[in-house]
Design an enzyme around this catalytic site. Sequence first.
Site, PDB file in Angstrom:
ATOM      1  CB  SER A  63      -0.954  -0.034   1.204  1.00 33.76           C
ATOM      2  OG  SER A  63      -1.954   0.939   1.078  1.00 33.76           O
TER       3      SER A  63
ATOM      4  CG  HIS B 224      -6.034  -1.988   0.255  1.00 32.15           C
ATOM      5  ND1 HIS B 224      -5.212  -1.702  -0.818  1.00 32.15           N
ATOM      6  CD2 HIS B 224      -5.426  -1.446   1.342  1.00 32.15           C
ATOM      7  CE1 HIS B 224      -4.170  -1.002  -0.407  1.00 32.15           C
ATOM      8  NE2 HIS B 224      -4.273  -0.839   0.898  1.00 32.15           N
TER       9      HIS B 224
END
Length: 708
Positions: A565, A680
């Site tokens: 991320s 995610h």
Amino acid sequence: MIRHLISAVAVLAFMAPAMSVAQQVAEDPYLWLENVEGDDALEWVREQNTRSLAELEADPRFDEMYQEALAVLTSDARLPLGDLHGPYVYNFWVDETHVRGVWRRIKVDAYKSGETNWETVLDFDKLAEAEGENWIHGDIVCLNPAYRHCMVEMSYGGKDAAVWREFDTQTKTFPENGFFLPEAKSSLSWVDKDTLLVGTDMGAGSLTDSGYARTIRVVERGKDLSDAEIWFEGEKTDVWVQSIAEQVNGETYLFAVRGKTFFESERFVATSIDGEKKKIGMPLNADFYGVYKGRQPSPLAIYLLREDYEGDERKFFSGSLVGVDLKSGEVSEIMRASKNQSIENVGIGENEIFVQYLDDVSGKAARLQPRRSVGGWQKIQIKLPENGVINLVSVGEDEAILSFESMNHPSTLYYASGRNDLDKITQMPAFYDAQNVVVEQRFATSADGAKVPYYIMGLKDVLEQGDAPTIQYGYGGFLVPILPVYYEDPSRPQHGALAGSMWVKRGGVLVLSNIRGGSEYGPDWHQAALKENRQRAFDDFIAVAEDLIESGVTNPEKLGAIGRSNGGLLMGAMLTQRPDLFAAMDIGVPLLDMKRYNKLLAGASWMGEYGNPDIEEEWSYISQYSPYQKIIADQPYPKVLFYTSTKDDRVHPGHARKAAAKLDALGYDFYYYENIEGGHGGTANQDQLAHRTALEYVYFAKMLMGTQ
């Protein structure tokens, strides 16, 4: 090329660009890979998956590593972390039998004694099978104090966008005419059993530029969502608006939160749906934790300050916990953190406030009680073990569940009640033999002279010998501290249980870098790497790597780096700035194209962290590090591993896709893995997580330890 141009046109069709589509495609020939579900993009993904998996899974170490990861991730011996609600502790549990998970509960006394006779409340595996849907569980929001009426979030395959359905914990059913919200990025809170405050996608004009709700609406039982009246409205340029409902001692306090940036919010409070919304006069950069009543004459809104605040009569310092009287507006200090401390979590009981904080990146916990006679607050330390990570799991009336762990010490669960009572509930068994494993805290000196702490983990004889295969982990953003945990978040393979069993026991070393951008030393540590100062986080990571090399722990031929991320952005910066330091890089669900990140999915919400690339002045500093634009020919790039998820609707998979395609066009070799589901987190269940974790560690073994 024509086919890819058509896909690129489809990607850009919804925009009103300053330059023509042809010009944009010429500037970025890989725009077609931003078409998430496009046929040509998915064909490219499958080709990369097939090529990379064939090589990584063929390594003789892969199957063993996969089984090791699966054993850790699905073990029944994991701690049953739970939430205190009335007479019950609620827990969400995943194992080999419950792949999607089961929501369950147990009486508090039974939980304290370590009993395991859990009562199933909702089985997501059975639900998915019965309804023929790929349900992945999300949040659960219930009406206090009874905790009977709940809204359950479920997504198709693990996306941030999800449906919400009402669930009754007494009948263990979804009521026939219960509340329902269709798939969207929604938020909600309970006003009472027949009323919700909801922020969701209501069609044209109802979302912010970041793709979140711009309005909060009052949804009444039995009435259609489309007829719900607006209770609060923000601006299109806001990140989001949300509601919070606090039920305290029979009174309800309704908060409207207007997120102007990712970190800055205005808050308004009312005592009823029809009541006046009064703005709370606090700094925008402050975290709200709830309402405390106790024996106070009026309730206090509890805030953690992320910047200094000048009150009417005194100054309140960044990093302090304060209370705002909801009637008078008067601000009082509850706890001030010193320069080497950082308050990380706050739980509000009936008469006490519990705090979890860091002291030189070592975990501490305390209970705070108001002094009746002399005023102010008394801090009572909770006597948990030293030199590890403390997690405030849940707070009840005046009781708390806490855990302690370190990278070589399995997680232990405690129950705190009364002034000094602390009961050990249970301890996780060891997932690896830590007898000769050493964990040390060291410090490196960054380019500007800042002292940057890091943790190093390895077998004693391996560290003494030096020159070891080493993985360096980092994140450096969004106030996220990187702590030496054993198991707290198993989705991150750098943690002790997985690293110990899969890497350290094979002679590898693991390093956790506490670089600026996190919250290890409070708000200032985060703000030091914001926007135009982003390079400081990168310099800190480089300083740790150089310290590892200079101290003989490893060398550039045996040093790897890992981040996901925002940490994936960090990895991209390391790839393009200092490829000479690393022989391997694991780049997960990354941000890489910082020129377009604010136009992709939730990217616009992070401009408070990175800046706005559409503003020339801000692009001037973002462009200095944006990895995608910095990838060029004839560099000593290592053979990197990218991983992402097609269903990630937070960080666009186009970042990883485009960077990999650009490397490919320039003649660099790489590995690439994109899970078709998983959101995610990159995975949708523990089996997928075990598979990806094995891919990551076998990658590092190949690159840093050689073939077997």
